[in-house]
Design an enzyme around this catalytic site. Structure first.
Site, PDB file in Angstrom:
ATOM      1  N   LEU A   1     -11.981 -14.140   6.081  1.00 31.87           N
ATOM      2  CA  LEU A   1     -13.144 -14.535   6.206  1.00 31.87           C
ATOM      3  C   LEU A   1     -14.115 -14.542   4.916  1.00 31.87           C
ATOM      4  O   LEU A   1     -14.716 -15.480   4.539  1.00 31.87           O
ATOM      5  CB  LEU A   1     -14.263 -13.759   7.409  1.00 31.87           C
ATOM      6  CG  LEU A   1     -15.441 -14.167   7.749  1.00 31.87           C
ATOM      7  CD1 LEU A   1     -15.737 -15.777   8.167  1.00 31.87           C
ATOM      8  CD2 LEU A   1     -16.045 -13.214   8.714  1.00 31.87           C
ATOM      9  N   GLY A   2     -13.916 -13.418   4.237  1.00 27.45           N
ATOM     10  CA  GLY A   2     -14.493 -13.143   2.834  1.00 27.45           C
ATOM     11  C   GLY A   2     -15.974 -12.556   3.030  1.00 27.45           C
ATOM     12  O   GLY A   2     -16.729 -13.019   2.202  1.00 27.45           O
TER      13      GLY A   2
ATOM     14  N   HIS B   1       6.984   3.174   7.530  1.00 24.36           N
ATOM     15  CA  HIS B   1       7.361   4.370   6.774  1.00 24.36           C
ATOM     16  C   HIS B   1       8.579   4.817   6.976  1.00 24.36           C
ATOM     17  O   HIS B   1       9.196   5.905   6.419  1.00 24.36           O
ATOM     18  CB  HIS B   1       6.033   5.293   6.882  1.00 24.36           C
ATOM     19  CG  HIS B   1       6.006   6.186   8.113  1.00 24.36           C
ATOM     20  ND1 HIS B   1       5.200   5.592   9.046  1.00 24.36           N
ATOM     21  CD2 HIS B   1       6.763   7.273   8.595  1.00 24.36           C
ATOM     22  CE1 HIS B   1       5.425   6.706  10.078  1.00 24.36           C
ATOM     23  NE2 HIS B   1       6.016   7.525   9.676  1.00 24.36           N
TER      24      HIS B   1
ATOM     25  N   GLY C   1       9.484  12.720  13.266  1.00 26.65           N
ATOM     26  CA  GLY C   1      10.730  12.361  14.121  1.00 26.65           C
ATOM     27  C   GLY C   1      10.211  11.487  15.062  1.00 26.65           C
ATOM     28  O   GLY C   1      10.851  10.747  15.555  1.00 26.65           O
ATOM     29  N   ASN C   2       9.012  11.648  15.615  1.00 27.09           N
ATOM     30  CA  ASN C   2       8.495  10.642  16.713  1.00 27.09           C
ATOM     31  C   ASN C   2       8.147   9.415  16.263  1.00 27.09           C
ATOM     32  O   ASN C   2       8.022   8.404  16.956  1.00 27.09           O
ATOM     33  CB  ASN C   2       7.376  11.292  17.584  1.00 27.09           C
ATOM     34  CG  ASN C   2       7.817  12.390  18.653  1.00 27.09           C
ATOM     35  OD1 ASN C   2       7.843  13.361  18.749  1.00 27.09           O
ATOM     36  ND2 ASN C   2       8.547  11.601  19.630  1.00 27.09           N
ATOM     37  N   SER C   3       8.126   9.084  14.833  1.00 30.36           N
ATOM     38  CA  SER C   3       7.431   7.963  14.341  1.00 30.36           C
ATOM     39  C   SER C   3       8.242   6.929  14.749  1.00 30.36           C
ATOM     40  O   SER C   3       9.390   6.937  14.513  1.00 30.36           O
ATOM     41  CB  SER C   3       7.394   8.232  12.767  1.00 30.36           C
ATOM     42  OG  SER C   3       6.331   9.032  12.282  1.00 30.36           O
TER      43      SER C   3
ATOM     44  N   ASP D   1       1.774  -0.550   9.262  1.00 29.88           N
ATOM     45  CA  ASP D   1       3.035   0.391   9.572  1.00 29.88           C
ATOM     46  C   ASP D   1       3.852  -0.003  10.599  1.00 29.88           C
ATOM     47  O   ASP D   1       4.593   0.814  11.143  1.00 29.88           O
ATOM     48  CB  ASP D   1       2.393   1.925   9.605  1.00 29.88           C
ATOM     49  CG  ASP D   1       3.407   2.880   9.262  1.00 29.88           C
ATOM     50  OD1 ASP D   1       4.330   2.448   8.629  1.00 29.88           O
ATOM     51  OD2 ASP D   1       3.202   3.940   9.721  1.00 29.88           O
TER      52      ASP D   1
END
Length: 490
Positions: free
Chosen positions: A293-294, A133, A235-237, A163
């Site tokens: 796996l389904g 992001h 801002g730490n992301s 992410d």
């Protein structure tokens, strides 16, 4: 006769007197201020004494150069607007049409949107881990190192489902971080969060591991977060979460804010093992491939365990099996309980999803399963996770009948078509669920189609009531929701 003379001073005399008094006052004040105070006897630290004995400074000296600032920008296209539908009264103020019939409304303009984040240098080749992001849709990515050098960042690849994004910079003399084994992180371990919150500059905060294996939060498609109370702010992301040895154990990703927009002591980081797997997959093939796996997995609650005759609420319940899936081909059935995958005990649906997703398509998954009360083992060759899966909406219809706090109706072909169900689908449609009923608390919804009650097929309202009459206290319902089945019990 003696007469007393009155004396009225002149203006100049008054001014002179005031000056005299003021001068005397200043002199007295100056004399008081000139009094010498005794010197302070300060207790100073020994100049030869070393740094604090309880400090993370030695660890951080080698780690801080690996954490970078990321600035990205993208062009946001403005939607075109038309005067169609605008009331004539407002057109005189906001524009309308000119003489040739063309619109003279002021059109919104495209604009550039900027965002700030952090990243972690993980190799001398210039590869950087960050959050998807932070760079999603970016047309320009700038990376600033701790020594203030700035480089153009290249997005090597992204994985929105976790992410995680991988960048690269053409820089030399880098100080890559040491990647730790996040599976060894335990609740109570000391961790440090490093990043550039609010763009103020490189910042370090301290906390502990509050929980591991956090999932089902609705933040990402695949969640196995490390939860921490180390302050993480906007801002730490993409920044680093390290242990007390300076090893990377997570990529800071999200926080719970409850609308405040700031840290509340609940932050989440993608484990370093998962981030490293994504990195290796992207570098190898340009994308992340996952095992498939389904099945539709469900947590085994105490109520479900009781309904299936299990003593302990362990394992993962198979709520549904996708057609033509590896699970169906291997004989896995709806209602089976998966206890282990490759010898590893399964404790929840999120853990099972993460375990399968971390395996490569074509690899074999050895499952220990409870089927009809007895254990058996299956070996299933995984496929690649499909890129798109259809989701369907649920609605309701027909004459209601009430039972156990719910109202149901016969499922007609018209209703089945309206619910986007196969014409061969049988069961009863849930018209209404009493919010105070146990089944409502268990997740039964209006629009669900009940196909079984306590493992007995239900084809109409009469079948439903007969089955519920036998055990309406803790019924086990097989529910079809948008073409996918799951179990619900009170």
């Amino acid at each position: 006769m003696n007469r007393t003379k009155s004396w009225i001073p002149s203006r100049s005399a008054l001014v002179g007197l005031a000056f005299f008094v003021g001068t005397v006052g200043l002199g007295v004040a100056h004399e008081k201020m000139s009094v010498h105070n005794p010197p302070a006897s300060l207790k100073l630290a020994d100049a030869n004494e070393g740094p604090s004995r309880n400090s993370y400074a030695p660890v951080l000296k080698s780690v801080l150069p690996a954490v970078v600032n990321i600035s990205s920008s993208k062009v946001v296209r403005a939607p075109s607007e038309s005067p169609e539908g605008m009331m004539p009264f407002f057109r005189q103020f906001f524009g309308g049409e000119d003489g040739d019939g063309s619109s003279v409304l002021p059109q919104p303009r495209d604009h550039r949107e900027k965002s700030l984040g952090s990243g972690v240098v993980v190799s001398p080749e210039g590869y950087i881990l960050t959050n998807n992001h932070v760079v999603d849709g970016a047309t320009d990515v700038r990376v600033t190192l701790s020594d203030k050098r700035e480089f153009q960042g290249r997005v090597v690849g992204t994985d929105p489902k976790t992410d995680i994004a991988v960048l690269q910079v053409a820089a030399s003399n880098l100080s890559p971080i040491t990647i730790g084994d996040s599976s060894k992180a335990e609740v109570g371990d000391t961790v440090l969060a490093i990043g550039d919150p609010f763009g103020v500059g490189e910042t370090v905060t301290k906390g502990i591991v509050s929980a591991t294996g956090r999932g089902n939060l609705g933040i990402e498609d695949y969640e196995d977060f490390i939860q921490t109370d180390a302050p993480i702010n906007p801002g730490n992301s993409g920044g680093a979460l390290i242990n007390d040895r300076g090893e990377l154990v997570g990529i800071n990703t999200a926080i719970l804010t409850h609308g405040s927009g700031g840290n509340q002591g609940i932050g989440f980081a993608v484990p370093s093992n998962l981030a490293r797997t994504v990195l290796e997959e992207i570098l190898k093939s340009g994308k992340v491939t996952r095992g498939y796996l389904g099945i539709y997995p469900q947590d085994v609650t105490p109520a479900i365990a009781k309904a299936f005759g299990e003593k302990d609420p362990g394992g993962v319940l198979v709520g549904d099996v996708s057609p033509n899936s590896p699970a169906e081909a291997a004989g896995l059935r709806r209602g089976d309980i998966i206890l282990e995958v490759n010898g590893k005990p399964m404790t929840g649906s999120n853990q099972l999803r993460m375990t399968i997703s971390m395996m490569q398509p074509g690899s074999a998954a050895k499952l220990k399963v409870v089927h009809d009360g007895s254990q058996r083992e299956l070996t299933i060759k995984l496929h690649e996770l499909p890129t798109e899966q259809a989701e369907m909406n649920n609605e309701t219809g027909d004459q209601p009948q009430a039972s156990a706090g719910i109202e149901v109706a016969n499922l007609t072909p018209e209703i089945a078509q309206h619910l986007h169900l196969a014409p061969t689908t049988t069961g009863v449609v849930v018209k209404h669920v009493d919010p105070s009923s146990p089944l409502a608390e268990s997740g039964l919804r209006e629009g669900d189609v009940i196909q079984e009650v306590n493992h007995q097929p239900v084809k109409n309202v009469s079948d439903f009531h007969n089955a519920m009459h036998k055990d309406a206290t803790n019924p086990l319902l097989l529910v079809n929701r948008g073409g996918r089945t799951l179990f619900v019990t009170a």
